[in-house]
Scaffold this active site. Sequence first.
Site, mmCIF file in Angstrom:
data_model
loop_
_atom_site.group_PDB
_atom_site.id
_atom_site.type_symbol
_atom_site.label_atom_id
_atom_site.label_comp_id
_atom_site.label_asym_id
_atom_site.label_seq_id
_atom_site.Cartn_x
_atom_site.Cartn_y
_atom_site.Cartn_z
ATOM 1 N N LYS A 126 0.932 -1.080 0.125
ATOM 2 C CA LYS A 126 -0.010 0.019 0.030
ATOM 3 C C LYS A 126 0.940 1.289 0.130
ATOM 4 O O LYS A 126 1.947 1.312 0.713
ATOM 5 C CB LYS A 126 -0.806 0.019 1.120
ATOM 6 C CG LYS A 126 -1.635 1.442 1.260
ATOM 7 C CD LYS A 126 -2.685 1.097 2.602
ATOM 8 C CE LYS A 126 -2.298 1.907 3.833
ATOM 9 N NZ LYS A 126 -1.757 2.921 3.901
ATOM 10 N N GLU A 128 0.499 5.908 -0.355
ATOM 11 C CA GLU A 128 -0.562 7.125 -0.124
ATOM 12 C C GLU A 128 -0.364 7.897 -1.531
ATOM 13 O O GLU A 128 0.850 8.283 -1.804
ATOM 14 C CB GLU A 128 -0.121 7.759 1.148
ATOM 15 C CG GLU A 128 -0.313 6.912 2.471
ATOM 16 C CD GLU A 128 0.150 7.559 3.518
ATOM 17 O OE1 GLU A 128 0.517 8.940 3.405
ATOM 18 O OE2 GLU A 128 -0.017 7.221 4.822
ATOM 19 N N GLU A 194 -9.322 7.417 3.919
ATOM 20 C CA GLU A 194 -9.222 7.700 5.364
ATOM 21 C C GLU A 194 -9.585 9.307 5.688
ATOM 22 O O GLU A 194 -9.273 10.159 4.884
ATOM 23 C CB GLU A 194 -7.741 7.653 5.735
ATOM 24 C CG GLU A 194 -7.329 7.956 7.054
ATOM 25 C CD GLU A 194 -6.195 7.468 7.898
ATOM 26 O OE1 GLU A 194 -5.261 6.995 7.060
ATOM 27 O OE2 GLU A 194 -5.719 8.061 8.911
#
Length: 277
Positions: A126, A128, A194
Site C-alpha cells: 500500500k 499513499e 481515510e
Amino acid sequence: MTMPESSDYQFKEPKKWRMHHLAQAKQAGRKITMITAYDALTAPIFEEAGVDMILVGDSYGNVQLGYSSTIPVTIEDMERATASVARSVSKPIIVGDLPFGTYEASPQTAFDNAARLMRVGANAVKFEGGAELADTVKLLTQGGIPVVGHLGFTPQSENTLGGPRMQGRGEAKQRMIEDALALQEAGAVAIVLELVPASVAKEVSEALTVPTIGIGAGPDTDGQVLVWADMAGMYDWVPSFVKKFANLREQLKGAVQDYTSSVKDGSFPAQENYKID
Ligand code: KIV
C-alpha cells in the site's frame, strides 16, 4: 478478471484470501475486514478471529516504535514487521505499507522497495497518493506486485495537509473520484479511504469496481480498517471514528498489578507453580 454479471452474486468464503476475492466480495456486498498488525504475537490472534486482510501499516511507527508520526519509519522497519506477520499467518491477505520516502520519487524506486516487502512475505503493498502515482501502480502491478491505494487523509503528508483533517469536501470530491478511478485503471486492487465524509466515500465506492476500505469514512465503503491498538482499547484516547471493542489496557494493567502484588505478598509462586526437586 472475469466477474459474474449478477448483482446477487453469492460470495464463497475463501479458504485463503487472494486478490481476486476482493472485487468479488464487493460485488456480492460482503464487507471486507482489515486490521493492522505488526508482529507474530498479535497477527495469529487476528487471523483466528477471522479478518480478511492484515495491514502491516506504517502506524507501526506510532504504535510500537514510539514515534509521534509515521514519517521516521524506514523500509527496514517495515521489512521486519512484515516478515514477523508473514511468518505467523496464512489465510488473510498481508498488505505491507511502503513508508515515507520509499516510493514517491520514481516508479522504479517504488518497485525496488515494494519488492523488499514482497520478498519477506507481503501479498500486496500500500502507498499513499492519487493519479500522480498511476504509473507506479502500473509498473508494480505489471511486475507482479498488487497495490492497495490510499486516499483522503494520508498521514505521511500531514505536514502539507495541516494535520489529520477530513479530505474530499467541496471541489476536492471530484478530484478524489478521479484519483480513485486513475488508481483502479492502473491496476490497484483496493483503495483505503481515510477521514473522508461518508457521502463522499459512498460516491467514490460506487464509482469503482474494486473495493474501498474505510477508516473514518462512514458505513458505505466496501470494508473497514482499524489500527488494532485503537480498537482493542490500548489507549485512553482514541479518535471519534474508532470504537473501542475491548479495554485491553486496563485488563493488561490489572494482570500486571496482580502479578507484582502476588510476588510481593508471596502468594506467587504457589505450590502448583514449582517443583521442590
Ligand atoms: O498505517 C496504517 O495503519 C494505515 C491505516 C490507518 C489505514 O495506513
